[in-house]
Enzyme design. Structure first.
Site, PDB file in Angstrom:
ATOM      1  N   HIS A  23     -16.195 -20.692  61.067  1.00  0.00           N
ATOM      2  CA  HIS A  23     -17.322 -21.412  60.441  1.00  0.00           C
ATOM      3  C   HIS A  23     -18.121 -20.461  59.551  1.00  0.00           C
ATOM      4  CE1 HIS A  23     -17.213 -24.269  64.092  1.00  0.00           C
ATOM      5  NE2 HIS A  23     -16.922 -25.006  63.039  1.00  0.00           N
ATOM      6  N   LYS A  47     -20.468 -37.495  71.747  1.00  0.00           N
ATOM      7  CA  LYS A  47     -19.574 -36.350  71.898  1.00  0.00           C
ATOM      8  C   LYS A  47     -20.110 -35.447  72.998  1.00  0.00           C
ATOM      9  CE  LYS A  47     -16.674 -34.444  68.267  1.00  0.00           C
ATOM     10  NZ  LYS A  47     -16.662 -33.836  66.953  1.00  0.00           N
ATOM     11  N   ARG A  96      -7.962 -25.503  57.564  1.00  0.00           N
ATOM     12  CA  ARG A  96      -7.255 -24.369  58.169  1.00  0.00           C
ATOM     13  C   ARG A  96      -5.741 -24.456  58.007  1.00  0.00           C
ATOM     14  NH1 ARG A  96     -10.149 -25.389  63.733  1.00  0.00           N
ATOM     15  NH2 ARG A  96      -9.508 -27.412  62.957  1.00  0.00           N
ATOM     16  N   SER A 134     -13.427 -24.494  67.573  1.00  0.00           N
ATOM     17  CA  SER A 134     -14.468 -24.471  68.608  1.00  0.00           C
ATOM     18  C   SER A 134     -13.897 -24.938  69.941  1.00  0.00           C
ATOM     19  CB  SER A 134     -15.626 -25.387  68.220  1.00  0.00           C
ATOM     20  OG  SER A 134     -16.284 -24.891  67.099  1.00  0.00           O
TER      21      SER A 134
HETATM   22  O1  PNS Z   1     -17.106 -29.976  63.372  1.00  0.00           O
HETATM   23  P1  PNS Z   1     -16.497 -31.336  63.362  1.00  0.00           P
HETATM   24  O2  PNS Z   1     -16.638 -31.982  64.738  1.00  0.00           O
HETATM   25  O3  PNS Z   1     -15.089 -31.361  62.860  1.00  0.00           O
HETATM   26  O4  PNS Z   1     -17.375 -32.222  62.347  1.00  0.00           O
HETATM   27  C1  PNS Z   1     -17.131 -33.596  62.158  1.00  0.00           C
HETATM   28  C2  PNS Z   1     -18.310 -34.254  61.434  1.00  0.00           C
HETATM   29  C3  PNS Z   1     -19.591 -34.003  62.189  1.00  0.00           C
HETATM   30  C4  PNS Z   1     -18.434 -33.707  60.048  1.00  0.00           C
HETATM   31  C5  PNS Z   1     -18.003 -35.781  61.355  1.00  0.00           C
HETATM   32  O5  PNS Z   1     -17.656 -36.256  62.612  1.00  0.00           O
HETATM   33  C6  PNS Z   1     -19.194 -36.571  60.824  1.00  0.00           C
HETATM   34  O6  PNS Z   1     -19.473 -36.548  59.656  1.00  0.00           O
HETATM   35  N1  PNS Z   1     -19.901 -37.259  61.732  1.00  0.00           N
HETATM   36  C7  PNS Z   1     -21.052 -38.071  61.381  1.00  0.00           C
HETATM   37  C8  PNS Z   1     -20.748 -39.559  61.559  1.00  0.00           C
HETATM   38  C9  PNS Z   1     -19.991 -40.088  60.364  1.00  0.00           C
HETATM   39  O7  PNS Z   1     -20.446 -40.053  59.241  1.00  0.00           O
HETATM   40  N2  PNS Z   1     -18.772 -40.588  60.645  1.00  0.00           N
HETATM   41  C10 PNS Z   1     -17.887 -41.095  59.618  1.00  0.00           C
HETATM   42  C11 PNS Z   1     -17.153 -39.959  58.939  1.00  0.00           C
HETATM   43  S1  PNS Z   1     -15.877 -40.599  58.020  1.00  0.00           S
END
Ligand code: PNS
Length: 169
Positions: A23, A47, A96, A134
């Site tokens: 990150h 989550k 990645r 993570s």
């Molecule tokens: O670190 P991560 O868990 O891969 O991040 C994922 C994240 C937080 C970017 C994604 O789950 C997100 O944007 N969540 C907010 C809810 C949302 O907008 N969901 C629709 C995304 S298409």
């Protein structure tokens, strides 16, 4: 040396549970490209996180204090709505490996569908971080492995403390 794309801010959203060296690598790379990087930590109650939102904010804060153009915030609900609220439409995501691509591709297109101003910029981490996540770091920590090579020093210390607490209960 930084190659600034434009005087423009970009949002790097994620769970950061915990923030890893991968990150940080993406944050550093983004900070060289954009005038401001907003690290937006999701407050997704569905989550299961090992660190609370406040703790994750603190872990990221402590890890990036040497960088100047970074802001750390949190958001709940849809990312597309949050971007609209702060009037910032560039999303940074790290890519990645090929295995990330499908999910990231879907998310980028969905975010654009939800808000047509959204553009996602994918940054490639250093090769040494391509295996890092993570969830793997959490699993290694919970199973008593050494995570010192994978997370910033402060995060490693907090992770060790958290694992001790979790295994006590
Ligand atoms: O670190 P991560 O868990 O891969 O991040 C994922 C994240 C937080 C970017 C994604 O789950 C997100 O944007 N969540 C907010 C809810 C949302 O907008 N969901 C629709 C995304 S298409």
């Amino acid at each position: 040396m930084s190659i600034m794309v434009k005087k423009i801010s970009a949002v790097y959203p994620g769970s950061f549970d915990p923030p890893t060296n991968g990150h940080l690598d993406i944050i550093v790379k983004a900070s060289r490209l954009f005038s401001e990087v907003i690290v937006a930590i999701t407050d997704n109650v569905n989550k299961k996180h090992i660190f609370s939102l406040q703790e994750r904010l603190n872990l990221v804060q402590k890890s990036i204090k040497h960088l100047k153009n970074i802001k750390i915030t949190s958001f709940s609900g849809l990312l597309a709505d949050y971007l609209e609220k702060i009037n910032s439409f560039i999303v940074i995501r790290g890519l990645r490996a090929l295995s990330d691509f499908e999910y990231e591709f879907q998310m980028a297109l969905m975010n654009r569908k939800l808000n047509k101003k959204v553009e996602t910029v994918f940054l490639l981490p250093e090769q040494s971080y391509t295996f890092l996540s993570s969830s793997m770091v959490k699993e290694i920590a919970l199973l008593g492995g050494n995570t010192a090579d994978f997370v910033p020093k402060y995060v490693d210390k907090e992770l060790k403390k958290r694992v001790v607490n979790l295994t006590k209960n």
